[in-house]
Motif scaffolding. Sequence first.
Motif, short mmCIF file in Angstrom:
data_model
loop_
_atom_site.label_atom_id
_atom_site.label_comp_id
_atom_site.label_asym_id
_atom_site.label_seq_id
_atom_site.Cartn_x
_atom_site.Cartn_y
_atom_site.Cartn_z
N VAL A 240 10.79 -11.79 1.37
CA VAL A 240 10.07 -11.02 0.16
C VAL A 240 10.26 -10.73 -1.53
O VAL A 240 10.04 -10.28 -1.78
CB VAL A 240 11.63 -9.64 1.11
CG1 VAL A 240 10.98 -7.61 -0.17
CG2 VAL A 240 10.64 -8.94 2.48
N LEU A 241 11.36 -10.70 -1.88
CA LEU A 241 11.48 -11.76 -2.87
C LEU A 241 10.43 -12.30 -3.95
O LEU A 241 9.37 -12.55 -4.88
CB LEU A 241 13.27 -12.15 -3.51
CG LEU A 241 14.00 -11.11 -3.17
CD1 LEU A 241 15.67 -11.46 -3.36
CD2 LEU A 241 13.99 -9.70 -3.55
N VAL A 242 9.83 -13.39 -2.95
CA VAL A 242 9.20 -14.82 -2.97
C VAL A 242 7.74 -13.68 -3.15
O VAL A 242 6.81 -13.88 -4.44
CB VAL A 242 8.78 -15.66 -1.98
CG1 VAL A 242 7.88 -16.72 -2.57
CG2 VAL A 242 10.29 -16.99 -2.58
N ALA A 243 7.27 -13.01 -2.38
CA ALA A 243 6.14 -12.48 -2.46
C ALA A 243 6.27 -11.13 -4.04
O ALA A 243 4.95 -10.97 -3.88
CB ALA A 243 6.47 -11.12 -1.23
N ALA A 244 7.32 -10.79 -4.01
CA ALA A 244 7.25 -9.95 -5.04
C ALA A 244 7.49 -10.26 -6.31
O ALA A 244 6.72 -9.86 -7.42
CB ALA A 244 8.64 -9.10 -5.35
N LEU A 245 7.58 -12.03 -6.62
CA LEU A 245 7.76 -11.84 -7.95
C LEU A 245 6.66 -13.06 -7.62
O LEU A 245 6.34 -13.19 -9.02
CB LEU A 245 8.57 -13.63 -7.29
CG LEU A 245 10.17 -13.74 -8.11
CD1 LEU A 245 10.79 -15.06 -7.67
CD2 LEU A 245 10.62 -13.23 -9.29
N LYS A 246 5.45 -13.33 -7.08
CA LYS A 246 3.92 -13.89 -7.25
C LYS A 246 2.90 -12.59 -7.12
O LYS A 246 1.80 -12.58 -8.13
CB LYS A 246 3.58 -14.07 -5.43
CG LYS A 246 4.23 -15.63 -4.70
CD LYS A 246 3.38 -16.16 -3.95
CE LYS A 246 4.50 -17.51 -3.72
NZ LYS A 246 3.45 -18.15 -2.17
N ALA A 247 3.64 -10.90 -6.96
CA ALA A 247 2.84 -10.15 -7.51
C ALA A 247 3.07 -9.60 -9.07
O ALA A 247 1.68 -9.32 -9.94
CB ALA A 247 3.48 -8.81 -6.73
N ALA A 248 4.41 -10.13 -9.50
CA ALA A 248 4.56 -9.77 -10.79
C ALA A 248 4.21 -11.09 -11.12
O ALA A 248 3.44 -10.52 -12.52
CB ALA A 248 6.23 -9.77 -10.87
N ARG A 249 3.91 -12.38 -10.72
CA ARG A 249 2.72 -12.75 -12.00
C ARG A 249 0.89 -12.87 -11.64
O ARG A 249 0.34 -12.40 -12.55
CB ARG A 249 2.85 -14.65 -11.55
CG ARG A 249 2.20 -15.90 -11.58
CD ARG A 249 2.27 -15.87 -13.18
NE ARG A 249 1.70 -16.57 -13.96
CZ ARG A 249 0.84 -15.76 -15.04
NH1 ARG A 249 1.29 -15.03 -15.86
NH2 ARG A 249 0.30 -16.72 -15.65
N ARG A 250 0.49 -12.18 -10.41
CA ARG A 250 -0.45 -11.74 -10.35
C ARG A 250 -0.79 -10.39 -11.49
O ARG A 250 -1.92 -10.47 -11.98
CB ARG A 250 -0.91 -11.49 -8.84
CG ARG A 250 -2.04 -10.81 -8.55
CD ARG A 250 -2.34 -10.68 -6.78
NE ARG A 250 -1.70 -9.26 -6.30
CZ ARG A 250 -0.35 -9.57 -5.41
NH1 ARG A 250 -0.01 -11.09 -5.26
NH2 ARG A 250 -0.35 -8.88 -4.92
N VAL A 251 0.30 -9.09 -11.63
CA VAL A 251 -0.47 -8.40 -12.22
C VAL A 251 -0.01 -8.59 -14.23
O VAL A 251 0.31 -7.40 -14.66
CB VAL A 251 0.50 -6.92 -11.62
CG1 VAL A 251 -0.28 -6.13 -10.55
CG2 VAL A 251 2.06 -7.17 -11.90
#
Length: 157
Positions: A95-106
Motif C-alpha cells: 500500500v505504501l509503495v502504491a502511495a509513493l508512486k501516486a505521490a510521484r505521479r501527481v
Amino acid sequence: MSTSSVLRALPRAIGRTAGFRAARPSTVLRVSYAPAFSTARVLKADNADGHGHEESFEEFTARYEKEFDTVQDVFELQRNLNNAFAYDLVPSPSVLVAALKAARRVNDYPTAVRVFEGIKAKVENKNQYEQYLEELRPIREELGVELKEDLFPEESK
C-alpha cells in the motif's frame, strides 16, 4: 461631534426609537470540544445486501492499492493517506509503495516524505520502523525520496 462618534451613537439611537433593546442571553450555552477524527476505526465494508462485514487485512490492502492507483491529484492522495493511516494498523508495504508512486505521479514530493513520518508515528517501536525502511528502500531510491531525518538532521537529535 466627530464623524466616528456619530457613527457609533447612530445604531444606539435607532435601536431605542424602533423599540429594540439589547439582547441578553438568559442562559449560558456551554460547548465542549470533541475531536472530529479518531485514530481507531473498525474495518467494515458494505456488501450488496447493505450489511457490513469485517474487512480482512488482505481486503484492506487490495482496496487501498486500488485507490492509490487511481489517484489523479494531491487532494485525493492526501485524503487516501489520511484514511489509510486512520485505522488501528500500519498499512502494508505494498500500500505504501502504491502511495509513493501516486505521490510521484501527481508530483508531490512533500507528501512522499510525510508517508515515512506517518509510518514512524504508527509503528510500535524503532525496530519495526527500520524494517519498513529496509522493505521500502528500493522504491525510495527509485523515486529519490529522502527521510525527514536525513533532510533535517539537527531536529532528529
